[in-house]
Design a protein around this motif. Structure first.
Motif, PDB file in Angstrom:
ATOM      1  N   LEU A   1      20.009   2.075  -4.849  1.00 26.16           N
ATOM      2  CA  LEU A   1      19.541   3.411  -5.212  1.00 26.16           C
ATOM      3  C   LEU A   1      20.601   4.448  -4.891  1.00 26.16           C
ATOM      4  CD1 LEU A   1      15.835   3.198  -4.094  1.00 26.16           C
ATOM      5  CD2 LEU A   1      16.698   3.435  -6.399  1.00 26.16           C
ATOM      6  N   LYS A   2      21.324   4.224  -3.823  1.00 29.41           N
ATOM      7  CA  LYS A   2      22.375   5.157  -3.462  1.00 29.41           C
ATOM      8  C   LYS A   2      23.478   5.176  -4.500  1.00 29.41           C
ATOM      9  CE  LYS A   2      23.863   6.392   0.841  1.00 29.41           C
ATOM     10  NZ  LYS A   2      24.573   6.413   1.991  1.00 29.41           N
TER      11      LYS A   2
ATOM     12  N   ASP B   1      23.332  -5.330  -1.697  1.00 31.08           N
ATOM     13  CA  ASP B   1      22.479  -6.278  -0.986  1.00 31.08           C
ATOM     14  C   ASP B   1      21.048  -5.837  -0.923  1.00 31.08           C
ATOM     15  OD1 ASP B   1      25.125  -6.444   1.377  1.00 31.08           O
ATOM     16  OD2 ASP B   1      24.703  -7.723  -0.355  1.00 31.08           O
ATOM     17  N   THR B   2      20.870  -4.550  -0.742  1.00 35.66           N
ATOM     18  CA  THR B   2      19.506  -4.065  -0.565  1.00 35.66           C
ATOM     19  C   THR B   2      19.225  -3.023  -1.632  1.00 35.66           C
ATOM     20  OG1 THR B   2      20.204  -2.266   0.867  1.00 35.66           O
ATOM     21  CG2 THR B   2      19.630  -4.332   1.923  1.00 35.66           C
ATOM     22  N   GLU B   3      17.950  -2.771  -1.823  1.00 35.69           N
ATOM     23  CA  GLU B   3      17.568  -1.795  -2.827  1.00 35.69           C
ATOM     24  C   GLU B   3      18.037  -0.411  -2.424  1.00 35.69           C
ATOM     25  OE1 GLU B   3      13.790  -2.751  -4.922  1.00 35.69           O
ATOM     26  OE2 GLU B   3      13.431  -0.632  -4.483  1.00 35.69           O
ATOM     27  N   ARG B   4      18.049  -0.178  -1.127  1.00 32.61           N
ATOM     28  CA  ARG B   4      18.471   1.143  -0.649  1.00 32.61           C
ATOM     29  C   ARG B   4      19.888   1.438  -1.095  1.00 32.61           C
ATOM     30  NH1 ARG B   4      18.801   3.093   5.582  1.00 32.61           N
ATOM     31  NH2 ARG B   4      16.610   2.600   5.567  1.00 32.61           N
ATOM     32  N   LYS B   5      20.754   0.445  -0.964  1.00 29.85           N
ATOM     33  CA  LYS B   5      22.143   0.650  -1.360  1.00 29.85           C
ATOM     34  C   LYS B   5      22.248   0.822  -2.869  1.00 29.85           C
ATOM     35  CE  LYS B   5      26.679  -0.904  -0.168  1.00 29.85           C
ATOM     36  NZ  LYS B   5      27.479  -1.878   0.507  1.00 29.85           N
TER      37      LYS B   5
END
Lengths: 638, 357
Positions: A436-437, A430-434
Motif C-alpha cells: 500500500l505504501k 512482503d506485506t500488504e502494508r508495504k
C-alpha cells in the motif's frame, strides 16, 4: 570510448581460477552477479566453482550509522529544491551558504558518533574538509581580503589539536616550562590567533623579568597586526597600506636584532614577516601543505585574489611535500579546488570515493548556485542529474532507504520519472502494508501503470494462496478486467462444486465496481438473486433471474443452473412468473436444448439421463406455471 | 513546540507502546517498547526515560530515552502490545506471534513463547497484522483473514475463526471482554462475539461507496459502543456500533495520502472523562482535526491531568527514524471554572512515536 583515468582495481573472486575459466557476469541495479562459464582452457581441470557471486562496490549504505547521514542529507536536499526560483540572487547566497553549513554539520554529527570505526571517520573528515573548502571558494565566493580570513577559519576548524595542547600546557603547574609550550605559541601564531598567542606568551614573560622589554615589543607587534574587516568601510587598498607599514616595522625589529637573545621569539618574528624557510622548519606543527599555504598567504599576501590562489597553492604543495612522495587523492582534489576547477574536483572525488553521496549533493548545491556550466554529457542529462540518478539508484537497492531515493528521482527533471518507474516495481512486497505504501507513492505521481502492475502482483499472490476475495479486491483496484473475469470464474466454479459462495463480505458489497467485467457483474447479480431469494422477495428475485438470462449477462454454460434455480420459484403455490416471463424462460430453455441436440457419445449415460430428467422437469414446471399465469392474468376481479 | 525530544535510532520503527503502570500508582509510565520494520534485521527494544524509581513530577522532560535492551525479531514487527508488566506480545510479518519476557534484574529480553506460522497461507507466510491482549488472552489477526485466540502459557491455539474475512484484516481491538472489532482492507468493520460458536461476525459495518482500506481502529475509553477508524484516504470515522451501519461522523484528518494510526494511552483513559459535541473528536490524532479535546468535563484541579500520548501519523515521514516524546499537559488555569469547555492546545506534532510509515 573515453580513456580510463585511473587503473581499475581488481577484485578477486574466491574459488575462481582466472587462468582456466572465464567469468560471466550480469549487471544488477547496484551490483554484479558473476558466475563461472563452462569454457575450459585446453587441458584445464574439470572441477568448477558452483557458486554465483554477488559483487557489490558500495558497502557504505548498509552501515547503520551512515543511515543518519543519508536521512538528514535527504531532508536538506528536499529543502534546497524548494527554495523559490524567483528570489533575487543576492538573497539566495546566504541561504545556500547556510544549506552548505547544514550539510557539513550533518557530516560532523556522524563523525562524532563514529568515533570507533576509524576507516569511515577519516573519509568523512576528508569529505568535510573538501566540502568546507568548496563552500569558501565557490559558494561563499569570498573576495580578496576576506578570502584569507575564510581560509584561516577553514584551517582552524580542521586543526583542533592546538587547543587540546594549549589546555594541557596551561593546566600544568608551570606552563612556561612545559615542553610543548613553544609549540603552542608558534601554532597559535601560525594560525593567526594572535590574542591567544599573546595570552600564552604572558606566562613566559612573567618568568623572565629581565627580558620584559623584548616581550613587550613582541606583544605590541602581535597586537598591532592588522586584520581585514570586511564590515568596516576600510577598503582593500587602505588595509594593504596599513599592513605594509606593520610589516616594515616587524622587519625593522628583525634587522635590529631585537630578539636575538631568544631564538623562539626570533622565530616568531620571522614567521610574522612570512619567512618561508622558518615556516618550513615547523613542518610538524603545520602538518599539511594547505596549512602552510594559508599561513604563507596570511603573512605574505593577505590581499590575495581568488584568481591568484592557484599559483600559491601549487608552489606551497611543492615546497612542503617531498618530491619523492606521491600526491594523495585528497591533495589533488584540494589543488583542483584552489584552481577553481569544479569539474575536476567532482571528477576526482567520484573516483576516490565509492559512494555517490558526496558528489551528488555537492554538485546539486553548486548547480543551484549556478556555478556549473550546463553542458550536456553524452548520456543526455546534465552532470547534476547524472550524479543524482546514480546516487538514488544506489539507494534503491537498499531494503529500507529506497523511500529516500523516490524524492531524489522527483527532482531530476529529465530521466527521474523513467528511473523511478523502472525501480519502483522492483521493491520487494512482503506485506500488504508495504504494498500500500508503494502504491501510494505511485498514485501521488500519477504512475497508473505501476499501480496496476503492483495490484496485479498482489492479486496473483493472493490467488496462489487461494484467497479469492483478496485477489478480487486487488484486481478491482487495478481495474484489471481480465483478471477479474478469471477470478469470478473461479468463484462460480467453487459455487457449482460446493453449493455455497465464499467471501460473501466482498461479493455482497461490490457496488459500482461490479461493472468492471461481465463475469463479475454476473457474479454480483447472481449473489443478489440468492439474497433476494433468502429474504423471500420472490418477485424481485424472479425478475432478476430472468434479466440475467435475457440481458445475456449470464454465460451460456450457467443457464442450466439458472433455470434449475428457477424451478422452486415455478413450483410455488402462488404464481411468481407472469405469462410473458414464462414465455421467455421457455425460449431460453429451447435455445439451450437446441444446442445440445447432438448427443455426445463421450458423455456417460447417467449424465445424459440426469440432463433429460432435468429438462423434462423444467418443461413440466414451465407449462404448469404458464397455465396458472394465464388463468391469473385473465381473471377479472368482480 | 516545547517539550519535544527527538532521538535518532537508525531503524524504521513501526510501533511503540508504553509499559502499563499499575492502576493504583499515580506515576506516569517511564518505560516503553519499540518494534522495528523494513530493516534487514528487525528487533524489539525497550527504552527508558528518567531514572528508574524516580517519578517525573516537573513539567519539563529532559534527556534522551536510553536503550535498556534489545532483541532480534524475525520479520517486521507489525504490532506490539504489553501483555502485563513483564511480557510483550509481537505480531510478525512472517505470521508468527511471539511473547517476549523482560527480565528486570538483568535487563534483558528473551523469547518466552512462540507460535510460529500462526497466520499462514498454504504455501507462503501470511503477515500477522494486529494483536490485542486482555491478559492472559491474546487475539491476533492477519492478512490470511484468520482470527486466532491464544492464551499465554498455553501451547496450543484456543480458538481459530477461519475465513473470518475475505481480505486482509488490518487491526483489531477489544470492545468488551468477549467481543472484538476488526477492520479490513475493503473498508469493513466486523464485530465478533467469542461466546458464539461459528465463524460468522455478529455485525458488519461499512461505509458504502469505495472500499477504502481501513487501517486502524480504537474504541472510546469510557463509552464502549463508540469506535473510531482511520482509513487509507485520511478519513477519520466515528461509529456507533449499536445503531446503523454508517459512521455518524466523518472527518478529513489528513491529506489523501496519509494514514492515521491512533491509540489512546491507558493513563489518559483513566483520567479524562470525555464528551462529544458534534464533530469534536475525543481522540488525539492529527493536528488538523480542530482542537482535539474541545470539550472536557473539568476535574477538580487537585488531580493533575497529564497524559503521554502515543500517536503515529503517516504524514510525518520526515521523522521516520526518530522517536519523539511529547508531553501533553493541560493548562491548569483552564480548569478554573466548572462547565466551561477547556481546550487542549492543538500542538503541531503530537506525534509520540514515529516510525517508518
Amino acid at each position: 570510448m573515453e580513456e580510463v583515468d585511473v587503473e581499475p582495481t581488481t577484485t578477486p573472486i574466491p574459488g575462481f581460477d582466472s587462468n582456466q575459466k572465464h567469468l560471466g557476469f550480469v549487471w544488477g541495479p547496484g551490483d554484479i552477479l558473476v558466475y563461472e562459464t563452462i569454457y575450459k582452457a585446453s587441458g584445464g581441470s574439470a572441477g568448477g566453482c558452483p557458486f554465483v557471486h554477488e559483487v557489490r562496490k558500495d558497502e557504505d549504505i548498509y552501515s547503520p550509522i551512515l543511515r543518519k547521514l543519508f536521512n538528514e542529507s535527504h531532508h536538506i536536499f528536499v529543502g534546497l529544491q524548494r527554495i523559490r526560483e524567483d528570489m533575487p540572487s543576492k538573497n539566495k547566497k546566504p541561504q545556500f551558504v547556510s544549506i552548505s553549513k547544514n550539510y557539513r554539520s550533518v557530516i560532523r554529527a556522524c563523525m562524532e558518533e563514529l568515533q570507533q570505526v576509524a576507516g569511515i571517520v577519516s573519509i568523512l573528515l576528508a569529505v568535510e574538509l573538501i566540502w568546507n573548502l568548496c563552500e569558501v571558494l565557490f559558494i561563499d565566493a569570498a573576495p580578496a581580503g576576506s578570502l584569507v580570513l575564510h581560509l584561516l577559519d577553514w584551517v582552524r576548524l580542521h586543526k583542533a589539536d592546538v587547543d587540546e595542547k594549549a589546555r594541557e600546557v596551561l593546566a600544568s603547574e608551570s606552563p612556561a616550562e612545559h615542553q610543548a609550550y613553544w609549540d603552542v605559541v608558534i601554532s597559535y601564531v601560525l594560525q593567526g590567533r594572535m590574542d591567544e598567542a599573546r595570552q600564552v606568551l604572558v606566562k613566559q614573560a612573567a618568568l623572565q623579568p629581565a627580558a620584559r622589554a623584548m616581550f613587550k615589543l613582541l606583544d605590541n607587534l602581535l597586537m598591532k597586526m592588522p586584520i581585514f574587516n570586511p564590515g568596516e568601510t576600510q577598503t582593500l587598498t587602505e588595509f594593504d597600506v596599513k599592513w605594509r607599514h606593520w610589516r616594515e616595522e616587524v622587519d625593522r625589529c628583525l634587522q635590529d636584532q631585537s630578539f636575538a637573545s631568544n631564538p623562539h621569539l626570533e622565530d616568531i618574528c620571522k614567521i610574522l614577516v612570512g619567512d618561508e624557510d622558518v615556516l618550513l622548519e615547523h613542518k610538524e606543527l603545520l602538518s599539511t601543505w594547505y596549512h602552510f599555504l594559508v599561513t604563507r598567504l596570511l603573512f605574505s599576501h593577505p590581499t590575495v585574489k581568488p584568481t591568484e590562489l592557484h599559483y600559491y597553492a601549487q608552489s606551497s604543495m611543492h615546497m612542503f611535500l617531498d618530491t619523492r612522495s606521491v600526491p594523495e587523492p585528497l591533495d589533488s582534489i584540494l589543488l583542483a579546488a584552489f584552481e577553481f576547477d569544479i569539474h575536476q574536483v567532482i571528477k576526482d572525488c567520484s573516483i576516490a570515493l565509492n559512494n555517490w553521496w558526496f558528489v551528488g549533493h555537492l554538485t546539486d548545491l553548486l548547480d543551484h548556485c549556478k556555478l556549473l556550466q550546463s553542458h550536456n554529457l553524452h548520456f543526455g542529462s546534465n552532470l547534476r542529474e547524472f550524479l543524482l540518478l546514480e546516487y538514488a539508484s544506489g539507494l534503491f537497492t537498499h531494503h529500507s532507504l529506497w523511500q529516500l531515493a523516490v524524492d531524489y528521482f522527483d527532482h531530476c527533471p529529465e530521466f527521474g520519472r523513467v528511473y523511478l518507474e523502472l525501480q519502483i516495481e522492483r521493491v520487494p512486497l512482503d506485506t500488504e502494508r508495504k504494498a500500500l505504501k508503494v502504491i501510494r507513492i505511485c498514485e501521488q505521481r500519477q504512475m497508473t501503470e505501476q499501480v496496476r502492475s503492483i495490484c496485479k502482483i498482489m492479486a496473483k499472490k493472493a490467488l496462489r494462496n487461494n484467497r479469492l476475495g483478496s485477489a478480487l479486491s486487488w484486481s478491482i483496484r487495478a481495474k484489471d478486467a481480465a483478471f477479474a473475469t478469471l477470478i469470478s470464474e473461479r468463484f462460480l466454479q467453487d459455487y457449482c462444486a460446493n453449493g455455497t459462495f465464499s467471501d460473501l463480505d466482498l461479493i455482497d458489497n461490490l457496488g459500482p465496481a461490479m461493472l468492471l467485467s461481465d463475469r463479475l457483474t454476473f457474479l454480483g447479480k447472481y449473489r443478489e438473486f440468492h439474497r433476494l431469494y433468502g429474504e423471500k422477495r420472490f418477485l424481485d428475485a424472479a425478475k432478476l433471474l430472468l434479466s440475467l438470462m435475457t440481458a445475456k449477462i449470464a454465460p451460456r454454460s450457467f443457464w442450466m443452473t439458472l433455470l434449475t434455480d428457477a424451478l422452486p420459484l415455478l413450483e410455488q403455490i402462488e404464481v411468481i412468473f407472469s405469462a410473458d416471463q414464462t414465455h421467455e424462460l421457455m425460449f431460453c430453455l429451447e435455445e439451450l436444448t437446441s444446442e445440445k441436440s447432438v448427443p455426445n457419445p463421450d458423455r456417460p449415460m447417467q449424465d445424459e439421463d440426469i440432463e433429460t430428467t432435468k429438462i423434462e422437469l423444467l418443461r413440466l414446471a414451465l407449462a404448469r406455471n404458464l397455465a396458472m399465469a394465464i388463468v391469473k392474468e385473465g381473471t377479472v376481479e368482480v | 513546540m516545547e517539550g519535544i525530544n527527538a532521538k535518532y535510532v537508525s531503524k524504521k520503527i513501526s510501533k511503540t507502546r508504553w509499559r502499563p503502570v499499575s492502576s493504583s500508582s499515580l506515576q506516569q509510565p517511564d518505560i516503553f517498547a519499540t518494534g522495528s520494520w523494513d530493516n534487514e534485521d528487525n528487533s524489539i527494544s525497550i527504552w527508558s526515560i528518567g531514572e528508574n524509581g524516580v517519578s517525573i513530577m516537573d513539567d519539563e522532560f529532559e534527556g534522551d530515552p536510553q536503550l535498556v535492551c534489545e532483541y532480534k525479531h524475525n520479520g517486521d514487527v507489525l504490532d506490539l502490545q504489553f501483555l502485563d508488566q513483564d511480557r510483550i506480545v509481537t505480531a510478525s510479518s512472517t505470521g508468527a506471534v511471539t511473547i517476549f519476557q523482560h527480565h528486570h534484574n538483568s535487563q534483558t529480553l528473551s523469547v518466552s513463547q512462540l507460535w510460529d506460522r500462526a497466520h499462514h497461507y498454504p504455501c507462503d507466510n501470511a503477515p500477522c497484522t494486529g494483536v490485542v491482549c486482555n491478559s492472559p488472552e491474546i487475539v491476533t489477526v492477519g492478512e490470511d483473514g484468520r482470527i486466532m485466540l491464544f492464551r499465554a502459557d498455553q501451547e496450543g491455539v484456543l480458538r481459530t475463526i477461519e475465513k473470518a474475512d475475505s481480505s486482509a484484516i488490518h487491526a483489531v481491538t477489544f470492545l468488551r471482554t468477549t467481543e472484538i472489532l476488526t477492520v479490513n482492507s475493503i473498508g469493513q468493520l466486523k464485530l465478533w462475539d467469542f461466546r458464539q460458536p461459528g465463524n460468522e461476525p455478529s455485525q458488519i459495518l461499512s461505509l458504502t461507496g469505495d472500499r477504502v482500506p481501513l487501517h486502524c481502529v480504537d474504541r472510546h475509553p469510557n463509552q464502549q459502543h463508540i469506535v473510531a477508524t482511520g482509513g487509507q484516504d485520511g478519513m477519520l470515522c466515528i461509529w456507533d456500533v449499536r445503531q446503523g451501519n454508517m459512521p455518524f461522523s466523518l472527518m478529513e484528518a489528513h491529506s489523501a495520502e496519509s494514514k492515521i494510526f491512533m491509540e489512546v494511552v491507558n493513563s489518559l483513559k483513566r483520567q479524562v472523562d470525555l464528551q462529544f459535541k458534534g464533530f469534536n473528536s475525543c481522540f488525539c490524532c492529527a493536528h488538523s482535526v480542530g482542537g482535539p479535546f474541545s470539550s472536557i468535563k473539568p476535574r477538580p484541579p487537585v488531580l493533575m491531568l497529564r497524559g503521554w500520548i502515543t500517536v503515529a501519523l503517516g504524514d510525518f515521514f520526515k521523522f521516520r527514524h526518530t522517536i519523539l516524546l511529547k508531553r501533553w499537559t493541560e493548562h491548569k488555569h483552564n480548569f478554573s471554572q466548572r462547565n466551561s469547555p477547556s481546550r487542549w492546545e492543538p500542538v503541531p506534532h503530537q506525534c509520540l512515536a514515529h516510525w517508518g510509515l
